[in-house]
Design a protein around this motif. Sequence first.
Motif, PDB file in Angstrom:
ATOM      1  N   GLU A   3      60.244 100.610 -49.823  1.00  0.00           N
ATOM      2  CA  GLU A   3      59.851 101.504 -48.724  1.00  0.00           C
ATOM      3  C   GLU A   3      59.930 102.968 -49.162  1.00  0.00           C
ATOM      4  O   GLU A   3      59.010 103.747 -48.911  1.00  0.00           O
ATOM      5  CB  GLU A   3      60.740 101.246 -47.501  1.00  0.00           C
ATOM      6  CG  GLU A   3      60.598 102.252 -46.357  1.00  0.00           C
ATOM      7  CD  GLU A   3      59.236 102.241 -45.667  1.00  0.00           C
ATOM      8  OE1 GLU A   3      58.494 101.249 -45.805  1.00  0.00           O
ATOM      9  OE2 GLU A   3      58.916 103.249 -44.989  1.00  0.00           O
ATOM     10  N   ASP A  37      63.262  90.169 -44.987  1.00  0.00           N
ATOM     11  CA  ASP A  37      62.201  90.962 -45.613  1.00  0.00           C
ATOM     12  C   ASP A  37      61.902  92.182 -44.736  1.00  0.00           C
ATOM     13  O   ASP A  37      61.766  93.301 -45.217  1.00  0.00           O
ATOM     14  CB  ASP A  37      60.945  90.088 -45.759  1.00  0.00           C
ATOM     15  CG  ASP A  37      59.840  90.777 -46.543  1.00  0.00           C
ATOM     16  OD1 ASP A  37      59.864  90.710 -47.783  1.00  0.00           O
ATOM     17  OD2 ASP A  37      58.959  91.395 -45.914  1.00  0.00           O
ATOM     18  N   LEU A  38      61.832  91.927 -43.430  1.00  0.00           N
ATOM     19  CA  LEU A  38      61.496  92.979 -42.463  1.00  0.00           C
ATOM     20  C   LEU A  38      62.651  93.948 -42.235  1.00  0.00           C
ATOM     21  O   LEU A  38      62.446  95.170 -42.196  1.00  0.00           O
ATOM     22  CB  LEU A  38      61.110  92.308 -41.135  1.00  0.00           C
ATOM     23  CG  LEU A  38      60.803  93.222 -39.952  1.00  0.00           C
ATOM     24  CD1 LEU A  38      59.507  93.986 -40.186  1.00  0.00           C
ATOM     25  CD2 LEU A  38      60.713  92.407 -38.655  1.00  0.00           C
ATOM     26  N   TYR A  74      53.223  86.484 -40.450  1.00  0.00           N
ATOM     27  CA  TYR A  74      54.075  87.591 -40.894  1.00  0.00           C
ATOM     28  C   TYR A  74      53.582  88.185 -42.206  1.00  0.00           C
ATOM     29  O   TYR A  74      53.381  87.478 -43.184  1.00  0.00           O
ATOM     30  CB  TYR A  74      55.526  87.123 -41.084  1.00  0.00           C
ATOM     31  CG  TYR A  74      56.385  88.219 -41.662  1.00  0.00           C
ATOM     32  CD1 TYR A  74      56.847  89.242 -40.846  1.00  0.00           C
ATOM     33  CD2 TYR A  74      56.671  88.272 -43.020  1.00  0.00           C
ATOM     34  CE1 TYR A  74      57.597  90.293 -41.371  1.00  0.00           C
ATOM     35  CE2 TYR A  74      57.418  89.314 -43.557  1.00  0.00           C
ATOM     36  CZ  TYR A  74      57.883  90.327 -42.731  1.00  0.00           C
ATOM     37  OH  TYR A  74      58.598  91.364 -43.260  1.00  0.00           O
ATOM     38  N   LEU A  75      53.410  89.485 -42.206  1.00  0.00           N
ATOM     39  CA  LEU A  75      53.195  90.236 -43.441  1.00  0.00           C
ATOM     40  C   LEU A  75      54.024  91.519 -43.315  1.00  0.00           C
ATOM     41  O   LEU A  75      54.043  92.146 -42.248  1.00  0.00           O
ATOM     42  CB  LEU A  75      51.717  90.577 -43.652  1.00  0.00           C
ATOM     43  CG  LEU A  75      50.849  89.418 -44.171  1.00  0.00           C
ATOM     44  CD1 LEU A  75      49.369  89.720 -44.007  1.00  0.00           C
ATOM     45  CD2 LEU A  75      51.152  89.127 -45.650  1.00  0.00           C
ATOM     46  N   THR A  76      54.704  91.887 -44.385  1.00  0.00           N
ATOM     47  CA  THR A  76      55.696  92.957 -44.302  1.00  0.00           C
ATOM     48  C   THR A  76      55.165  94.230 -43.650  1.00  0.00           C
ATOM     49  O   THR A  76      55.750  94.739 -42.694  1.00  0.00           O
ATOM     50  CB  THR A  76      56.209  93.312 -45.719  1.00  0.00           C
ATOM     51  OG1 THR A  76      56.537  92.107 -46.402  1.00  0.00           O
ATOM     52  CG2 THR A  76      57.424  94.209 -45.647  1.00  0.00           C
ATOM     53  N   GLN A 113      56.141  95.250 -50.948  1.00  0.00           N
ATOM     54  CA  GLN A 113      57.161  94.378 -51.535  1.00  0.00           C
ATOM     55  C   GLN A 113      56.769  92.938 -51.285  1.00  0.00           C
ATOM     56  O   GLN A 113      56.177  92.622 -50.260  1.00  0.00           O
ATOM     57  CB  GLN A 113      58.517  94.646 -50.881  1.00  0.00           C
ATOM     58  CG  GLN A 113      58.672  93.894 -49.557  1.00  0.00           C
ATOM     59  CD  GLN A 113      59.572  94.561 -48.554  1.00  0.00           C
ATOM     60  OE1 GLN A 113      59.788  95.761 -48.594  1.00  0.00           O
ATOM     61  NE2 GLN A 113      60.081  93.772 -47.627  1.00  0.00           N
ATOM     62  N   SER A 169      59.096  89.553 -51.382  1.00  0.00           N
ATOM     63  CA  SER A 169      60.462  89.099 -51.622  1.00  0.00           C
ATOM     64  C   SER A 169      60.497  87.589 -51.833  1.00  0.00           C
ATOM     65  O   SER A 169      59.533  86.885 -51.568  1.00  0.00           O
ATOM     66  CB  SER A 169      61.370  89.514 -50.464  1.00  0.00           C
ATOM     67  OG  SER A 169      60.852  89.052 -49.248  1.00  0.00           O
ATOM     68  N   PRO A 172      63.793  95.600 -50.881  1.00  0.00           N
ATOM     69  CA  PRO A 172      62.857  96.092 -49.870  1.00  0.00           C
ATOM     70  C   PRO A 172      63.070  97.559 -49.482  1.00  0.00           C
ATOM     71  O   PRO A 172      62.099  98.291 -49.248  1.00  0.00           O
ATOM     72  CB  PRO A 172      63.123  95.174 -48.673  1.00  0.00           C
ATOM     73  CG  PRO A 172      63.623  93.899 -49.279  1.00  0.00           C
ATOM     74  CD  PRO A 172      64.416  94.323 -50.481  1.00  0.00           C
ATOM     75  N   ARG A 194      63.244  96.755 -44.861  1.00  0.00           N
ATOM     76  CA  ARG A 194      62.081  97.646 -44.909  1.00  0.00           C
ATOM     77  C   ARG A 194      62.155  98.636 -43.740  1.00  0.00           C
ATOM     78  O   ARG A 194      61.933  99.832 -43.893  1.00  0.00           O
ATOM     79  CB  ARG A 194      60.805  96.789 -44.808  1.00  0.00           C
ATOM     80  CG  ARG A 194      59.526  97.548 -45.043  1.00  0.00           C
ATOM     81  CD  ARG A 194      59.154  97.586 -46.510  1.00  0.00           C
ATOM     82  NE  ARG A 194      58.192  98.624 -46.785  1.00  0.00           N
ATOM     83  CZ  ARG A 194      57.592  98.805 -47.963  1.00  0.00           C
ATOM     84  NH1 ARG A 194      57.863  98.020 -48.966  1.00  0.00           N
ATOM     85  NH2 ARG A 194      56.755  99.788 -48.147  1.00  0.00           N
TER      86      ARG A 194
END
Lengths: 335, 260
Positions: free
Chosen positions: B133, A108-109, A77-79, B139, B141, B129, A112
């Motif tokens: 964006e 986190d996802l 996982y990477l944002t 970011q 976190s 976050p 975003r």
Amino acid sequence: MDKTLYKNVFVFAEQRGGVVQNVAFELIGKASELAASLGEKVVALLLGHEIEQQARLLIEYGADEVICIDHPYLKDYLTEQYSQAVYQAIMEYKPSVFLIGATTIGRDLGPRLSARLNTGLTADCTKLEISENKELLMTRPAFGGNLMATIICSDHRPQMSTVRPGVMQKAERQTGRKGEIIRMPVKFDESKFKVRLKETVKENKGLVDITEARILISGGRGVGSKEGFSKLQEMAEVLGAEVSASRAVVDAGIIDHDRQVGQTGKTVRPDLYFALGISGAVQHLAGMEESDYIVAVNRDKTAPIFKVADLGIVGDVSKIVPLLTERLKKEIQEK
Amino acid sequence: MDIVVCIKQVPDTTEIKINPVTGTLIRDGVPSIMNPDDKGGLEVALRMKDSMRANVTVITMGPPQADAILREALAMGADRAILLTDRKFAGADTLATSNALAGALKCLKWDLVITGRQAIDGDTAQVGPQTAEHLGIPQISYVTDLVHENGNMFSARKETEDGYQILEFETPALITVLSSANKARYMSVRGIVEAYGKEVEVWGADKIDVPEEKLGLKGSPTKVKQAFAKGLKGAGEFYEVDPEEAVSIIISKLKEKFII
């Protein structure tokens, strides 16, 4: 926005190290109920690398379709990598509801994506239902769990929500259940990849803050010695819980002060609090009485702890704890 | 290096009590504090100030009385403080809040934006976050440690369920910090004296270039349909049985509560 274009209940099927996490199956369980009320389908969104064999499992737990995005960039996982891929899937398939596990990855996802999609996101929902006019009702605790709020997202789609692991129940696995697997290609804008994963370290997180634990196994004088506490530790490991204690055992030097619950220790509000061999002095109760569910075990049936317990058991902690640990192990394995 | 830290004034939720008769919240007399994760973030910034002379600005969106936490931040060592306050910001959900914060951040010069992971009154962990964006920056976190590598390269330690990760990134970026990252410093006496001499800049909606329909209640895709207290605790169940049976009772209750 034309809301009628948005259909189906999507679940982000989180995988770590190539293994789909339990929370994904739990969300599929809930998504199946929501989809039934809406007359729509349950679709799992699976991202990773060489991950397709996991898609079958998602279908067996209740997904009608699995959209599989397989790419070397998505191995860990990477944002940004994940946001780009999920964004494209949402733009193409337009789900009405999108559920994400409230894990460190999901938290986190989720936000975003909500900003990229310009839609709402409700965090840590404990209850999800469909209203009469087919809207998603998202209920969550607020003010440190003192208040519950039901949230709606009327004019934007998808309606997004995160749910903590363990809150929803997964459905029974149906071996051989049929469903469609769709392989979706995506285009990446690599110029936006600004973060590099250098190292992933696994460690036994024994030292977390007890105020953040979802389950606390708390021991008092009735547990007695360090040896008694090592039994609580075993039980805690089975449940993914933390061990805490009353003042008496902290003062006796059996356990560190940072694990003390009560007025001179910490105030805790876990989902589940075991008070084992704790009589329940006022100063201890002040630190834990607002836990969601309290199980107390004590030899003395007049102990004040039983006044705040949801489930009180009169008995010997040293006999009950080892038995309980064994049974929990079995139950969790079977799950 | 310039750092902006986003902070929030919150009620100390550990002090909120439930009225035992009505089952409603007692909010009177509950102290307001700087959100603990934000304080951890501010401390990260102040350590960068100590070690590499970073310039630290704090910003908060809130009612006029949120001035108090900005003064506290100044007294801890922040260089500049901005209060975003306007009726047009009222009723904002996380997305509308991030729209306003991102708008304000676009008026400032910075290399790094720091927020707390989450606020104790909402516990959403979303505003950081979402703000990143809108700003089009990466970011990271759940950060508990930040190390300056060289130039504009940094590495951060991100906490996960079963350990941690080390992530490398270049500024500009946004990190969200846990209160457990550090032990935040106290205000110094000199800092307190100076803080009351310093100006807290007050910015309204007209100062930032964000359309009104993206702010406050109007700009919030989520709405609270209903809020209710959890209700009073009913009398518990009580058993005096042998250990085997006691264990069976506990197991069945935990299953009923979906805990196992």
